[in-house]
Design a protein around this motif. Structure first.
Motif, PDB file in Angstrom:
ATOM      1  N   ASP A  60      40.214  40.812  36.321  1.00 36.61           N
ATOM      2  CA  ASP A  60      40.491  39.709  37.246  1.00 36.61           C
ATOM      3  C   ASP A  60      40.323  40.142  38.704  1.00 36.61           C
ATOM      4  O   ASP A  60      41.218  39.956  39.534  1.00 36.61           O
ATOM      5  CB  ASP A  60      41.913  39.162  37.027  1.00 36.61           C
ATOM      6  CG  ASP A  60      42.160  38.743  35.591  1.00 36.61           C
ATOM      7  OD1 ASP A  60      41.288  38.063  35.039  1.00 36.61           O
ATOM      8  OD2 ASP A  60      43.223  39.102  35.037  1.00 36.61           O
ATOM      9  N   PRO A  61      39.170  40.680  39.066  1.00 33.18           N
ATOM     10  CA  PRO A  61      39.029  41.271  40.400  1.00 33.18           C
ATOM     11  C   PRO A  61      39.002  40.239  41.520  1.00 33.18           C
ATOM     12  O   PRO A  61      38.468  39.148  41.386  1.00 33.18           O
ATOM     13  CB  PRO A  61      37.671  41.988  40.311  1.00 33.18           C
ATOM     14  CG  PRO A  61      36.900  41.189  39.291  1.00 33.18           C
ATOM     15  CD  PRO A  61      37.928  40.780  38.276  1.00 33.18           C
ATOM     16  N   ASP A  62      39.602  40.622  42.644  1.00 36.08           N
ATOM     17  CA  ASP A  62      39.483  39.894  43.906  1.00 36.08           C
ATOM     18  C   ASP A  62      38.959  40.889  44.925  1.00 36.08           C
ATOM     19  O   ASP A  62      39.478  42.008  45.031  1.00 36.08           O
ATOM     20  CB  ASP A  62      40.841  39.353  44.353  1.00 36.08           C
ATOM     21  CG  ASP A  62      40.780  38.749  45.736  1.00 36.08           C
ATOM     22  OD1 ASP A  62      40.201  37.656  45.880  1.00 36.08           O
ATOM     23  OD2 ASP A  62      41.309  39.384  46.686  1.00 36.08           O
ATOM     24  N   VAL A  63      37.922  40.496  45.686  1.00 35.70           N
ATOM     25  CA  VAL A  63      37.259  41.424  46.598  1.00 35.70           C
ATOM     26  C   VAL A  63      37.102  40.773  47.964  1.00 35.70           C
ATOM     27  O   VAL A  63      36.730  39.599  48.055  1.00 35.70           O
ATOM     28  CB  VAL A  63      35.871  41.846  46.057  1.00 35.70           C
ATOM     29  CG1 VAL A  63      35.184  42.804  47.024  1.00 35.70           C
ATOM     30  CG2 VAL A  63      36.004  42.486  44.670  1.00 35.70           C
ATOM     31  N   ALA A  65      36.013  41.976  52.348  1.00 32.25           N
ATOM     32  CA  ALA A  65      35.596  43.023  53.273  1.00 32.25           C
ATOM     33  C   ALA A  65      36.433  42.955  54.543  1.00 32.25           C
ATOM     34  O   ALA A  65      36.731  41.876  55.053  1.00 32.25           O
ATOM     35  CB  ALA A  65      34.117  42.870  53.616  1.00 32.25           C
ATOM     36  N   GLU A  66      36.789  44.137  55.067  1.00 27.98           N
ATOM     37  CA  GLU A  66      37.605  44.214  56.266  1.00 27.98           C
ATOM     38  C   GLU A  66      37.379  45.568  56.938  1.00 27.98           C
ATOM     39  O   GLU A  66      37.520  46.621  56.300  1.00 27.98           O
ATOM     40  CB  GLU A  66      39.092  44.049  55.911  1.00 27.98           C
ATOM     41  CG  GLU A  66      40.055  44.264  57.039  1.00 27.98           C
ATOM     42  CD  GLU A  66      40.081  43.105  58.020  1.00 27.98           C
ATOM     43  OE1 GLU A  66      39.545  42.024  57.674  1.00 27.98           O
ATOM     44  OE2 GLU A  66      40.623  43.270  59.113  1.00 27.98           O
ATOM     45  N   GLY A  67      36.960  45.538  58.198  1.00 26.01           N
ATOM     46  CA  GLY A  67      36.845  46.768  58.961  1.00 26.01           C
ATOM     47  C   GLY A  67      35.882  47.785  58.386  1.00 26.01           C
ATOM     48  O   GLY A  67      36.170  48.995  58.398  1.00 26.01           O
ATOM     49  N   GLY A  68      34.744  47.324  57.857  1.00 22.06           N
ATOM     50  CA  GLY A  68      33.768  48.244  57.304  1.00 22.06           C
ATOM     51  C   GLY A  68      34.110  48.766  55.931  1.00 22.06           C
ATOM     52  O   GLY A  68      33.424  49.664  55.411  1.00 22.06           O
ATOM     53  N   THR A  69      35.153  48.240  55.322  1.00 20.46           N
ATOM     54  CA  THR A  69      35.573  48.662  53.984  1.00 20.46           C
ATOM     55  C   THR A  69      35.675  47.445  53.082  1.00 20.46           C
ATOM     56  O   THR A  69      36.103  46.376  53.512  1.00 20.46           O
ATOM     57  CB  THR A  69      36.944  49.371  54.043  1.00 20.46           C
ATOM     58  OG1 THR A  69      36.835  50.539  54.858  1.00 20.46           O
ATOM     59  CG2 THR A  69      37.414  49.779  52.650  1.00 20.46           C
ATOM     60  N   HIS A  70      35.272  47.614  51.834  1.00 22.27           N
ATOM     61  CA  HIS A  70      35.475  46.580  50.824  1.00 22.27           C
ATOM     62  C   HIS A  70      36.718  46.929  50.011  1.00 22.27           C
ATOM     63  O   HIS A  70      36.902  48.088  49.611  1.00 22.27           O
ATOM     64  CB  HIS A  70      34.247  46.460  49.917  1.00 22.27           C
ATOM     65  CG  HIS A  70      33.148  45.648  50.534  1.00 22.27           C
ATOM     66  ND1 HIS A  70      32.445  46.065  51.641  1.00 22.27           N
ATOM     67  CD2 HIS A  70      32.649  44.415  50.210  1.00 22.27           C
ATOM     68  CE1 HIS A  70      31.543  45.152  51.971  1.00 22.27           C
ATOM     69  NE2 HIS A  70      31.651  44.148  51.130  1.00 22.27           N
ATOM     70  N   TRP A  71      37.541  45.935  49.807  1.00 26.64           N
ATOM     71  CA  TRP A  71      38.805  46.097  49.095  1.00 26.64           C
ATOM     72  C   TRP A  71      38.769  45.244  47.835  1.00 26.64           C
ATOM     73  O   TRP A  71      38.308  44.105  47.864  1.00 26.64           O
ATOM     74  CB  TRP A  71      39.978  45.652  49.968  1.00 26.64           C
ATOM     75  CG  TRP A  71      40.079  46.383  51.272  1.00 26.64           C
ATOM     76  CD1 TRP A  71      39.332  46.161  52.400  1.00 26.64           C
ATOM     77  CD2 TRP A  71      40.959  47.459  51.577  1.00 26.64           C
ATOM     78  NE1 TRP A  71      39.703  47.035  53.396  1.00 26.64           N
ATOM     79  CE2 TRP A  71      40.705  47.844  52.921  1.00 26.64           C
ATOM     80  CE3 TRP A  71      41.949  48.133  50.858  1.00 26.64           C
ATOM     81  CZ2 TRP A  71      41.398  48.877  53.545  1.00 26.64           C
ATOM     82  CZ3 TRP A  71      42.651  49.160  51.485  1.00 26.64           C
ATOM     83  CH2 TRP A  71      42.372  49.525  52.807  1.00 26.64           C
ATOM     84  N   ALA A  72      39.257  45.792  46.740  1.00 28.64           N
ATOM     85  CA  ALA A  72      39.327  45.064  45.470  1.00 28.64           C
ATOM     86  C   ALA A  72      40.721  45.213  44.882  1.00 28.64           C
ATOM     87  O   ALA A  72      41.344  46.283  44.993  1.00 28.64           O
ATOM     88  CB  ALA A  72      38.281  45.585  44.491  1.00 28.64           C
ATOM     89  N   TYR A  73      41.214  44.145  44.260  1.00 31.79           N
ATOM     90  CA  TYR A  73      42.540  44.119  43.654  1.00 31.79           C
ATOM     91  C   TYR A  73      42.401  43.607  42.230  1.00 31.79           C
ATOM     92  O   TYR A  73      41.517  42.807  41.931  1.00 31.79           O
ATOM     93  CB  TYR A  73      43.472  43.204  44.455  1.00 31.79           C
ATOM     94  CG  TYR A  73      43.546  43.570  45.922  1.00 31.79           C
ATOM     95  CD1 TYR A  73      44.554  44.391  46.416  1.00 31.79           C
ATOM     96  CD2 TYR A  73      42.580  43.099  46.812  1.00 31.79           C
ATOM     97  CE1 TYR A  73      44.602  44.731  47.764  1.00 31.79           C
ATOM     98  CE2 TYR A  73      42.622  43.435  48.159  1.00 31.79           C
ATOM     99  CZ  TYR A  73      43.629  44.253  48.625  1.00 31.79           C
ATOM    100  OH  TYR A  73      43.661  44.594  49.947  1.00 31.79           O
ATOM    101  N   SER A  74      43.306  44.044  41.351  1.00 36.01           N
ATOM    102  CA  SER A  74      43.174  43.639  39.951  1.00 36.01           C
ATOM    103  C   SER A  74      44.529  43.352  39.321  1.00 36.01           C
ATOM    104  O   SER A  74      45.589  43.664  39.885  1.00 36.01           O
ATOM    105  CB  SER A  74      42.445  44.713  39.136  1.00 36.01           C
ATOM    106  OG  SER A  74      43.338  45.703  38.648  1.00 36.01           O
ATOM    107  N   THR A  75      44.460  42.794  38.136  1.00 39.24           N
ATOM    108  CA  THR A  75      45.628  42.631  37.269  1.00 39.24           C
ATOM    109  C   THR A  75      46.246  44.005  36.977  1.00 39.24           C
ATOM    110  O   THR A  75      45.571  45.035  37.036  1.00 39.24           O
ATOM    111  CB  THR A  75      45.185  41.929  35.977  1.00 39.24           C
ATOM    112  OG1 THR A  75      44.998  40.534  36.256  1.00 39.24           O
ATOM    113  CG2 THR A  75      46.176  42.078  34.854  1.00 39.24           C
TER     114      THR A  75
END
Length: 452
Positions: A60-63, A65-75
């Motif tokens: 269940d990824p959520d992605v 981009a912020e400040g030159g970085t990609h962030w992903a969150y999951s279950t």
């Protein structure tokens, strides 16, 4: 589509996605290494067809981009309550960093946390929507949390759920959407599947803080399509110039039948009309990913999970293109047949014979052909898949792409009642391409065309 003459009759539409070579002739693409296996300083891989960028349980990824970085969150997984990962770009290399919510909200009980969504508010703070186990009702419900950094730690905004109606089965799968006028919305699903009631995808306007509701919610879509096994979930909304596109998952997540679909509407609140075919299925990906779902959209990519042989669901990334504001995923076949309504008209040049008459003519004479307009999300090698039947001997068509002869399509004689598929390699440019099939010998009845 089944015609009655040995010609290309009624093939009015080809809307092509990019897919790997036919499974009969090519192995699945090699997975991108897991973050833990990527040497420090290694260049980010270039994702074309779906690439497995986190070979670990990261569903269940959520992605974003912020400040030159990609962030992903999951279950929830072995990495924590709300695992998060980072990468220098959408294609990786990705590294799982830890838990973005190390302290459980007061209203939650034991159990996992599902499908987080993180966005930045106008005040610079980061808002997380999440699904958690409500201690009071025993249902999964929605909560909100804030942090000063995308890495957290996120702390709950309240000692109560943000959305929780046990009579509707609770609420799951939140996501945020900000329209072009700056108005903010929360999307979610009431989990009717848990209590034998309708499961509905809802849209709720919220204030700039993301937690104060404005007005009443609007129903966008519900689980009334048998082919989706009665399950829809994981809504994500994207605005295109001509309409809104609502992505969602369907089917049972633990099976290969889990899939990603979409629906469109000219109005934010609907009505939304489903696409005739899903955007991604196990079959449309030629088995390269099993049960593609939980999708998120951004940076010209679609991020989604798929089942891993080792267990759990890994994070995949694929290139995303737009043809007429409709999504095309590189790696997933898309087929549109004539009777479903044309997106692109196939131009047919034909010379009627005395035996056939003008109505039942096709590419069965020396000066007849068909031009198909197909769309590619990116340039390079693809495969033309043609469904056909042939009798009275093997048939052939000359194949041209964008005005240049590139090869020959051979149609072995399998008999008129035996529908089969041939696959021919082609190279396409990004965007629209013209593919021409021109008569060479004998006759083949064509049923569909897909581009890979």
């Amino acid at each position: 589509m089944r015609s009655t003459t040995r010609a290309l009759l009624g093939l009015a539409t080809v809307f092509a996605a990019l897919v790997p070579l036919s499974p009969a002739t090519a192995a699945p693409a090699a997975p991108v290494p897991a973050a833990a296996d990527v040497p420090p300083g290694a260049p980010a891989p270039r994702t074309v067809a779906p690439g497995l960028v986190i070979d670990d349980d990261f569903p269940d990824p959520d992605v974003f981009a912020e400040g030159g970085t990609h962030w992903a969150y999951s279950t929830s997984s072995r990495h924590g309550r709300v695992p998060y990962a980072t990468a220098p770009g959408p294609d990786g290399p990705w590294a799982v960093r830890g838990d973005a919510m190390p302290t459980a909200p007061a209203w939650t009980g034991g159990g996992g946390f599902w499908a987080p969504d993180v966005s930045r508010r106008a005040d610079g703070r980061y808002l997380m929507y999440f699904t958690g186990p409500d201690r009071a009702s025993g249902r999964m419900c929605l909560g909100a949390a804030l942090a000063a950094s995308p890495a957290g730690p996120f702390a709950a905004t309240s000692d109560r759920p943000l959305v929780c109606d046990p009579g509707e089965g609770g609420a799951i799968d939140p996501s945020s959407f900000v329209d072009s006028d700056g108005s903010r919305y929360l999307l979610y699903k009431n989990d009717g599947n848990a209590v034998g009631r309708p499961a509905i995808l809802w849209l709720q306007r919220v204030a700039a803080n993301g937690t104060t509701f404005i007005g009443s919610r609007a129903e966008l879509l519900r689980n009334n399509l048998p082919s989706e096994d009665g399950v829809i979930e994981a809504p994500v909304l994207v605005k295109r110039p001509s309409h809104y596109v609502l992505f969602y998952s369907a089917g049972v997540y633990s099976t290969p039948d889990y899939q990603t679909g979409y629906a469109v509407s000219r109005s934010l609140t609907g009505p939304y009309t489903r696409a005739y075919r899903p955007l991604m299925t196990t079959a449309s990906l030629d088995g390269a990913v099993s049960g593609p779902g939980g999708a998120d959209i951004g940076d010209g990519r679609v991020f989604f999970h798929g089942a891993r042989p080792a267990g759990g669901r890994g994070l995949y990334v694929a290139q995303l293109g737009w043809d007429g504001d409709l999504p095309v995923v590189r790696g997933s076949r898309v087929r549109h047949e004539a009777e479903r309504g044309a997106l692109h008209r196939a131009a047919v040049r034909q010379t009627p014979s005395a035996s056939q008459g003008a109505v039942a003519a096709g590419i069965d004479h020396a000066d007849s052909w068909v031009d198909l307009t197909v769309f590619a999300a990116g340039p390079g090698a693809h495969t033309l898949h043609i469904g056909y039947a042939a009798g009275y001997g093997a048939a052939q068509h000359a194949l041209s792409v964008n005005g240049r002869r590139v090869g020959t399509v051979d149609y072995p004689d399998r008999g008129w009642e035996n529908w089969t598929e041939v696959s021919v390699p082609v190279r396409l440019t990004a965007g629209h391409n013209t593919v021409r099939l021109q008569f060479l010998s004998r006759w083949a009845e064509l049923d569909y065309v897909e581009v890979a």
